[in-house]
Design an enzyme around this catalytic site. Sequence first.
Site, short mmCIF file in Angstrom:
data_model
loop_
_atom_site.label_atom_id
_atom_site.label_comp_id
_atom_site.label_asym_id
_atom_site.label_seq_id
_atom_site.Cartn_x
_atom_site.Cartn_y
_atom_site.Cartn_z
CD GLU A 32 -4.40 -9.46 -45.13
OE1 GLU A 32 -5.56 -9.23 -45.52
OE2 GLU A 32 -3.86 -10.55 -45.24
CG HIS A 45 -11.88 -17.22 -43.32
ND1 HIS A 45 -12.85 -16.28 -43.62
CD2 HIS A 45 -10.91 -17.06 -44.24
CE1 HIS A 45 -12.48 -15.61 -44.70
NE2 HIS A 45 -11.31 -16.06 -45.09
CG ASN A 65 -5.96 -14.42 -42.88
OD1 ASN A 65 -6.90 -14.54 -42.11
ND2 ASN A 65 -5.89 -13.45 -43.77
CG HIS A 91 -8.30 -7.88 -44.01
ND1 HIS A 91 -8.63 -8.19 -45.31
CD2 HIS A 91 -8.43 -6.53 -43.91
CE1 HIS A 91 -8.94 -7.08 -45.96
NE2 HIS A 91 -8.84 -6.06 -45.13
CD GLU A 117 0.70 -11.13 -48.46
OE1 GLU A 117 0.83 -10.52 -47.38
OE2 GLU A 117 -0.18 -12.00 -48.67
NE ARG A 151 -16.52 -9.02 -45.51
CZ ARG A 151 -16.29 -9.04 -46.83
NH1 ARG A 151 -15.84 -10.12 -47.40
NH2 ARG A 151 -16.54 -7.98 -47.57
NE ARG A 206 -13.38 -7.26 -46.02
CZ ARG A 206 -12.87 -7.50 -47.23
NH1 ARG A 206 -11.96 -8.43 -47.39
NH2 ARG A 206 -13.29 -6.82 -48.28
CG HIS A 216 -5.65 -14.05 -52.10
ND1 HIS A 216 -6.65 -14.73 -52.75
CD2 HIS A 216 -6.26 -13.13 -51.31
CE1 HIS A 216 -7.82 -14.21 -52.39
NE2 HIS A 216 -7.62 -13.26 -51.52
CB THR A 234 -7.92 -8.99 -50.62
OG1 THR A 234 -8.15 -8.95 -49.22
CG2 THR A 234 -7.28 -7.69 -51.05
N1 PXP Z 1 -2.58 -12.22 -47.95
C1 PXP Z 1 -3.45 -11.20 -48.08
C2 PXP Z 1 -2.92 -9.82 -48.25
C3 PXP Z 1 -4.84 -11.43 -48.01
O1 PXP Z 1 -5.71 -10.40 -48.14
C4 PXP Z 1 -5.30 -12.74 -47.75
C5 PXP Z 1 -6.77 -13.00 -47.61
O2 PXP Z 1 -7.26 -12.30 -46.51
C6 PXP Z 1 -4.34 -13.77 -47.61
C7 PXP Z 1 -2.99 -13.48 -47.74
C8 PXP Z 1 -4.75 -15.17 -47.33
O3 PXP Z 1 -5.50 -15.67 -48.40
P1 PXP Z 1 -6.24 -17.06 -48.23
O4 PXP Z 1 -7.24 -16.91 -47.13
O5 PXP Z 1 -6.87 -17.27 -49.58
O6 PXP Z 1 -5.20 -18.07 -47.91
#
Ligand code: PXP
Length: 236
Positions: free
Chosen positions: A69, A9, A6, A42, A150, A48, A44, A190, A100
Amino acid sequence: MKLGVNIDHVATLRQVRGTCYPDPVQAALMVEQAGGDSITVHLREDRRHIQDHDLPRLKSAIKIPINLEMALTEEMLAIAEQLKPQYVCLVPEKRQELTTEGGLNVLENIPAIQQANQRLKKVGIELALFIDPDFAQIEAAHRCGVPAIEIHTGAYAESENEAEQLKEYDRIKAAVSFALSKALIVNAGHGLHYENVQKIVQIPGLDTLNIGHSIIAQAVLDGLENAVRKMKSLLS
Ligand code: PXP
């Protein structure tokens, strides 16, 4: 087990200063180069981090699949239909949350999810639902006819002691096995990082782990020395 990275960030860092760097698409190419199996972004509602204009650039730049996402809204469904990523993962979304928090309530949204699944399937998108390790939610996901789920590993990742972590781990393990018995593809993610991922990897049958924040955080530290040396050389 596959790794979905992901890159939200990277975009967060860009958005806080309104610059054009760091570019999440460049980050995605680096993930691909390093062996990442898919890229998760994602989009959003409050934009953001990832922006609309990142999506087509990402689609044309990388060869590995995109996992988009998004919340279950008309706006997002239309964006997905246009972009046609390989995967969409429906997540619940609250404006004030840091990330999330908690899984989707599939039980209370079955008709809307069934409709979304039909729409996305028509354009070749595989839909997943981001849900807590809860049998009733998995059963509901199965009833929606989606190919994948997931499992939210947040409660496991954030548990405060070993006993609590073990309890959450057992919940995830049981949920994965129940979902596999329903012929669902099972991903998880997550809050996973280098220490807590080891036990999750041991769960049989998981397809992909989606990990973001900890990888991007590590990348900042791994790259800092180089970045400082580069600036020092320009100063001398
Ligand atoms: N999976 C989903 C569905 C999420 O919403 C997120 C966070 O955006 C992640 C995985 C990744 O989580 P993390 O950034 O904590 O590794």
